[in-house]
Motif scaffolding. Structure first.
Motif, mmCIF file in Angstrom:
data_model
loop_
_atom_site.group_PDB
_atom_site.id
_atom_site.type_symbol
_atom_site.label_atom_id
_atom_site.label_comp_id
_atom_site.label_asym_id
_atom_site.label_seq_id
_atom_site.Cartn_x
_atom_site.Cartn_y
_atom_site.Cartn_z
ATOM 1 N N ASP A 52 5.290 6.216 -0.762
ATOM 2 C CA ASP A 52 6.142 6.289 0.428
ATOM 3 C C ASP A 52 7.541 5.740 0.099
ATOM 4 O O ASP A 52 7.690 4.596 -0.317
ATOM 5 N N GLN A 63 2.082 2.109 -3.427
ATOM 6 C CA GLN A 63 1.018 2.804 -4.184
ATOM 7 C C GLN A 63 0.953 4.285 -3.815
ATOM 8 O O GLN A 63 0.706 5.139 -4.667
ATOM 9 N N LYS A 64 1.180 4.573 -2.543
ATOM 10 C CA LYS A 64 1.066 5.956 -2.055
ATOM 11 C C LYS A 64 2.355 6.742 -2.198
ATOM 12 O O LYS A 64 2.442 7.884 -1.753
ATOM 13 N N ASP A 107 0.836 -1.204 0.000
ATOM 14 C CA ASP A 107 0.000 0.000 0.000
ATOM 15 C C ASP A 107 0.874 1.258 0.000
ATOM 16 O O ASP A 107 0.592 2.228 -0.716
#
Lengths: 308, 308
Positions: free
Chosen positions: A226, A223-224, A220
């Motif tokens: 980071d 995807q963001k 996740d």
């Protein structure tokens, strides 16, 4: 009139068991049915028996895709199966019915299904790697599964990718490939890298303890955008690469199929390019699996139906 | 009257070529003859041709054990062969004679010879590891050689035993098993360990530079009780172990045969005990090769004679 032979094919997992009647071309004759896996070996035996009775008149063979090593006669399980009830490996599957019962290891079933109907269709030399909680594998060599002396071959998750006892695996040994490159490996890599990464301290997960980071956090986080998650993910893919290029040099396959719950996250284009640059054998194609959760059932059916 | 079929079988090496007429049970019908390997591909072709003519009336097939990957039809070489003259891989071996010409990779010939007549006799699932300047390998799976998509399988020397680019191999890649566990690997290990070992500074080779230490120095030092040599040798065996236990988990063989010039130094009892403690598959036997320098010729003959 349809004269194709048919298997009643089971895929038995730790929590669920799937089954369907499948013909020798891999077509589903009945819909797939999902039932909970019973909590004792005796109840599993009874479940198999009653489902076989229901389908008896329309089938030629019973086939079972299972965890664990399967004996060379394909009649029983000959290793421990941690996710199934005790007593399961000792079941006498041949006593379920007077029809032939054929059992095969789930990774061998999966590679056969991909070879016959899926991402490796027609490729006589195929390697499948299943990236999940651990890592499993299967190989077709010149059109036949590589099974080993006792049916336990392709324990690729235990391949060592360090020679200096760097990281203990959940199995108690050191530096198994699966302790770096499986889902568990992604979690291990996140925990290890968090301890020294400046990006972790300023990133999305700065308030989580290293040991609390999950595989979902990392995928996740990627995807963001980071940065820490991206670093961890890239290192994880490097670990996949290191084991996979060794296996490509060992098996010289035409195609490598990547399956399993974590397999969908692998960047297969990058892996293919990197492996073909590094490997000493002929170029290989890397593909995502195409047969999904049905690969065990289909592979078991198609393997078993060869023998009747 | 003898009705066994016969092969004129060659083993072509960088400096010497051996040949003999061998029957389908592995018996030598003529004595082995050793000739220098010619220095050009054309001369190699002429040499083969003239020896075939001499033996033409008494043979059924010509078989050749060669370095390099061999195509799946067993008619030609399909990789580079650094120790043989340029142009060698392009030779059209089928034009040597009107009899069948069968070519196979030397490691595949060696494992077949050990499987049919030697240390792995009757073992349908056998792995051979050749420890020399580099490391080669061959596998019999369910009675057939594992050859891969282009005949290049079992490049086990390229398996990576570290995942962090620790030591460059002579091939230009990092952390190939053979850069640690071959003869070259023993030399590399000696040079690396000399840099930090107190025992080196007080031992037999204190006046030699680390880079000057040879494989002979170390094996001789072990005989003489030199502590540094023993440390190096033990580390070298640890490197052999790390790669071999991975291969045992991958192939689940009944027997592993250790061959090659450096193979005789390996402590196979120790390796067998350690591997069977660590491996996740069934116990394996580790054996020294029994077929010696004739394994290429015999294996090529027995493999080729299956097809006529």
């Amino acid at each position: 009139m349809d004269t194709l032979k048919r298997a009643l094919s089971f895929d038995i997992g730790g929590t669920k068991t799937n089954y369907a009647v499948i013909d020798e071309e891999g077509n589903f004759i009945t819909k797939k049915i999902k039932v909970p896996t019973p909590d004792s070996a005796e109840k599993i035996f009874e479940m198999f028996k009653s489902i076989i009775e229901e389908n008896y008149s329309s089938i030629d063979i019973v086939t079972i895709s299972t965890a664990g090593a399967v004996n060379l006669e394909n009649t029983g399980v000959c290793s421990s199966t941690p996710n199934l009830p005790s007593g399961y490996p000792e079941l006498e599957f041949s006593k379920l019915t007077d029809k032939k019962v054929f059992i095969e290891n789930d990774a061998n079933c999966a590679v056969w299904a991909e070879y016959k109907c899926g991402a490796a269709k027609g490729c006589n030399n195929t390697l499948i790697i299943t990236l999940g909680t651990g890592i499993g594998g299967g190989v077709i060599s010149n059109g036949e599964p590589v099974r080993g002396y006792t049916g336990a071959a392709l324990e690729v998750g235990s391949m060592k990718i360090f020679a200096d006892k760097r990281q203990k695996c959940t199995c108690g040994r050191y530096d198994c490939w699966e302790s770096y490159a499986s889902g568990t490996g992604l979690k291990n890599t996140a925990a290890a890298m968090a301890k020294t990464s400046p990006e972790y301290k300023t990133g999305l997960y700065k308030d989580k303890l290293p040991e609390e980071l999950t595989t979902y956090d990392i995928t996740d986080g990627v995807q963001k955008g980071d940065m820490f998650s991206i670093q961890v993910f890239n290192q994880w893919q490097e670990y996949i690469f290191v084991g996979l290029v060794s296996l490509v040099d060992i098996f010289n396959p035409e195609v490598v199929v990547i399956s399993g719950g974590m397999g969908k996250f692998a960047n297969i284009e990058m892996l293919e390019e990197k492996i073909n640059k590094e490997s000493v054998v002929a170029p290989v194609k890397i593909r995502h699996a195409e047969m999904g959760n049905d690969s065990g059932m289909i592979g078991a059916a198609l393997l078993g139906l060869r023998f009747i």
